[in-house]
Design a protein around this motif. Structure first.
Motif, PDB file in Angstrom:
ATOM      1  N   THR A   1      -3.871   9.126   3.752  1.00 33.67           N
ATOM      2  CA  THR A   1      -5.306   9.177   3.984  1.00 33.67           C
ATOM      3  C   THR A   1      -5.673   7.889   4.698  1.00 33.67           C
ATOM      4  O   THR A   1      -5.289   6.795   4.255  1.00 33.67           O
ATOM      5  CB  THR A   1      -6.080   9.289   2.651  1.00 33.67           C
ATOM      6  OG1 THR A   1      -5.630  10.457   1.961  1.00 33.67           O
ATOM      7  CG2 THR A   1      -7.568   9.372   2.900  1.00 33.67           C
ATOM      8  N   LEU A   2      -6.390   8.030   5.801  1.00 32.43           N
ATOM      9  CA  LEU A   2      -6.812   6.874   6.588  1.00 32.43           C
ATOM     10  C   LEU A   2      -8.333   6.800   6.599  1.00 32.43           C
ATOM     11  O   LEU A   2      -9.016   7.825   6.511  1.00 32.43           O
ATOM     12  CB  LEU A   2      -6.318   6.992   8.027  1.00 32.43           C
ATOM     13  CG  LEU A   2      -4.819   7.162   8.240  1.00 32.43           C
ATOM     14  CD1 LEU A   2      -4.528   7.382   9.717  1.00 32.43           C
ATOM     15  CD2 LEU A   2      -4.063   5.962   7.726  1.00 32.43           C
ATOM     16  N   ASP A   3      -8.836   5.596   6.728  1.00 29.92           N
ATOM     17  CA  ASP A   3     -10.265   5.373   6.910  1.00 29.92           C
ATOM     18  C   ASP A   3     -10.416   4.360   8.038  1.00 29.92           C
ATOM     19  O   ASP A   3     -10.005   3.201   7.881  1.00 29.92           O
ATOM     20  CB  ASP A   3     -10.907   4.859   5.621  1.00 29.92           C
ATOM     21  CG  ASP A   3     -12.406   4.663   5.756  1.00 29.92           C
ATOM     22  OD1 ASP A   3     -13.029   5.304   6.635  1.00 29.92           O
ATOM     23  OD2 ASP A   3     -12.967   3.855   4.985  1.00 29.92           O
TER      24      ASP A   3
ATOM     25  N   VAL B   1      -5.452   4.157   3.363  1.00 28.99           N
ATOM     26  CA  VAL B   1      -6.157   4.151   2.083  1.00 28.99           C
ATOM     27  C   VAL B   1      -5.220   4.609   0.973  1.00 28.99           C
ATOM     28  O   VAL B   1      -5.189   4.030  -0.109  1.00 28.99           O
ATOM     29  CB  VAL B   1      -7.404   5.064   2.130  1.00 28.99           C
ATOM     30  CG1 VAL B   1      -8.065   5.164   0.770  1.00 28.99           C
ATOM     31  CG2 VAL B   1      -8.382   4.581   3.188  1.00 28.99           C
ATOM     32  N   GLU B   2      -4.452   5.672   1.269  1.00 24.25           N
ATOM     33  CA  GLU B   2      -3.555   6.242   0.268  1.00 24.25           C
ATOM     34  C   GLU B   2      -2.313   6.783   0.957  1.00 24.25           C
ATOM     35  O   GLU B   2      -2.388   7.293   2.070  1.00 24.25           O
ATOM     36  CB  GLU B   2      -4.268   7.381  -0.465  1.00 24.25           C
ATOM     37  CG  GLU B   2      -3.436   8.048  -1.531  1.00 24.25           C
ATOM     38  CD  GLU B   2      -4.156   9.227  -2.177  1.00 24.25           C
ATOM     39  OE1 GLU B   2      -3.717   9.613  -3.271  1.00 24.25           O
ATOM     40  OE2 GLU B   2      -5.125   9.757  -1.613  1.00 24.25           O
TER      41      GLU B   2
ATOM     42  N   GLU C   1      -7.270   2.557   8.926  1.00 25.83           N
ATOM     43  CA  GLU C   1      -6.648   1.780   7.852  1.00 25.83           C
ATOM     44  C   GLU C   1      -6.078   2.725   6.802  1.00 25.83           C
ATOM     45  O   GLU C   1      -6.727   3.708   6.427  1.00 25.83           O
ATOM     46  CB  GLU C   1      -7.667   0.856   7.188  1.00 25.83           C
ATOM     47  CG  GLU C   1      -8.252  -0.195   8.094  1.00 25.83           C
ATOM     48  CD  GLU C   1      -7.317  -1.371   8.310  1.00 25.83           C
ATOM     49  OE1 GLU C   1      -6.598  -1.751   7.360  1.00 25.83           O
ATOM     50  OE2 GLU C   1      -7.314  -1.900   9.437  1.00 25.83           O
TER      51      GLU C   1
ATOM     52  N   LYS D   1       0.813  -1.215   0.000  1.00 35.75           N
ATOM     53  CA  LYS D   1       0.000   0.000   0.000  1.00 35.75           C
ATOM     54  C   LYS D   1       0.852   1.272   0.000  1.00 35.75           C
ATOM     55  O   LYS D   1       0.308   2.368  -0.044  1.00 35.75           O
ATOM     56  CB  LYS D   1      -0.934   0.018   1.205  1.00 35.75           C
ATOM     57  CG  LYS D   1      -2.086  -0.947   1.080  1.00 35.75           C
ATOM     58  CD  LYS D   1      -3.128  -0.639   2.120  1.00 35.75           C
ATOM     59  CE  LYS D   1      -4.392  -1.431   1.852  1.00 35.75           C
ATOM     60  NZ  LYS D   1      -5.468  -1.036   2.755  1.00 35.75           N
TER      61      LYS D   1
END
Length: 82
Positions: free
Chosen positions: A45-47, A52-53, A50, A31
């Motif tokens: 970037t987290l969600d 994400v980017e 986790e 990732k």
């Protein structure tokens, strides 16, 4: 996006320290951008905790490494050197 530094890489996993509070998250190397190493800074970037980017932050990496180098130079400066 938040800033994160790669703390360490072990067995295909990267440990990132995110934000000013240095929240620790673990993400698979797949990732992350190719060629990253411990000490590299990223914009992430987290969600829900986790990744994400992740985008390399070359400017922040260079700034932090220069700051560390100045400190190291002060620490290891020999007496009598100017």
């Amino acid at each position: 996006m938040e800033r994160a530094v790669i703390d360490r890489i072990d067995e295909g996993q990267a440990v990132l320290l995110v934000g000013d509070e240095e929240r620790q998250i673990v993400a698979p190397l797949t990732k992350l951008p190719t060629g990253v190493a411990p000490g590299d800074w990223l914009k992430v970037t987290l969600d829900r905790g986790e990744l994400v980017e992740a985008v390399p932050d070359a400017r922040e990496t260079a700034r932090r490494r220069a700051r560390i180098q100045v400190k190291m130079d002060r620490i290891f400066k020999r007496p009598g050197q100017s």
